[in-house]
Design a protein around this motif. Structure first.
Motif, PDB file in Angstrom:
ATOM      1  N   TRP A  24      55.470  -7.117  62.055  1.00  0.00           N
ATOM      2  CA  TRP A  24      54.823  -6.090  62.066  1.00  0.00           C
ATOM      3  C   TRP A  24      55.168  -5.013  63.402  1.00  0.00           C
ATOM      4  CZ3 TRP A  24      53.087  -2.811  58.411  1.00  0.00           C
ATOM      5  CH2 TRP A  24      52.261  -1.684  59.048  1.00  0.00           C
ATOM      6  N   ASP A  42      52.824  -9.836  59.142  1.00  0.00           N
ATOM      7  CA  ASP A  42      52.185  -9.677  58.009  1.00  0.00           C
ATOM      8  C   ASP A  42      52.883 -10.099  56.656  1.00  0.00           C
ATOM      9  OD1 ASP A  42      50.320  -8.167  56.521  1.00  0.00           O
ATOM     10  OD2 ASP A  42      51.573  -6.364  56.064  1.00  0.00           O
ATOM     11  N   SER A  79      48.148 -12.336  62.923  1.00  0.00           N
ATOM     12  CA  SER A  79      48.197 -11.452  62.006  1.00  0.00           C
ATOM     13  C   SER A  79      48.270  -9.959  62.401  1.00  0.00           C
ATOM     14  CB  SER A  79      47.067 -11.447  60.992  1.00  0.00           C
ATOM     15  OG  SER A  79      46.947 -10.384  60.080  1.00  0.00           O
ATOM     16  N   ARG A  84      44.939  -2.414  61.426  1.00  0.00           N
ATOM     17  CA  ARG A  84      46.232  -2.478  62.377  1.00  0.00           C
ATOM     18  C   ARG A  84      46.659  -0.861  62.605  1.00  0.00           C
ATOM     19  NH1 ARG A  84      50.067  -4.784  57.895  1.00  0.00           N
ATOM     20  NH2 ARG A  84      48.137  -6.016  57.560  1.00  0.00           N
TER      21      ARG A  84
END
Length: 150
Positions: A24, A42, A79, A84
């Motif tokens: 990500w 992700d 993560s 996000r």
């Protein structure tokens, strides 16, 4: 992205994919007097601590071999998270219609933070829908756009 994060992205992306995840973001920042290299990953069904550990174990030897960062740093895998930050055009495309928070550098109509549904993205310009009204922000005014959970 900086040259370091570009290089790390290139090295990390195939490793992350091999572990069944998507890369990500790559972040290289100085915090509390030390440098941190972070990979944000992700996965459709969610990222577990085991995913982070697997990516870390698989990528750590490559970092040692390739040595893309000349100074000492702390390496972390995390993560991307439910809230996000959206950075790349494909991030905005993937989450079009989602509830987001837009932070601005300077106040617009007395506010520096707006929340609403992402309704458009064009080369950094962002539009969100707030209670049926569309609010547009130019790229130069936007500090960050982040997913938000209602």
């Amino acid at each position: 992205m900086s040259k370091i994060t570009d290089r790390v992205w290139t090295l990390a992306e195939p490793v992350v994919k091999e572990q069944g995840c998507e890369l990500w973001d790559v972040e290289y920042v100085k915090e509390a007097g030390g440098w941190y290299l972070r990979l944000y990953i992700d996965k459709a069904e969610g990222v577990s601590i085991n995913d982070c550990e697997a990516v870390s174990r698989a990528f750590d030897p490559i970092l040692d071999d390739e040595d893309p960062i000349p100074t000492s740093y702390v390496f972390e895998v995390s993560s991307a998270g439910a809230e996000r930050q959206l950075k790349r055009p494909q991030d905005f495309e993937k989450f079009m219609g989602s509830f987001v928070e837009v932070k601005l550098y300077k106040p617009v109509d007395g506010n520096k933070v707006y929340t609403g549904n992402l309704s458009a993205y064009n080369d950094g310009d962002v539009e969100i829908e707030i209670a049926g009204n569309v609010k547009s922000f130019e790229k130069v005014a936007v500090a960050s756009v982040r997913l938000r959970i209602r």
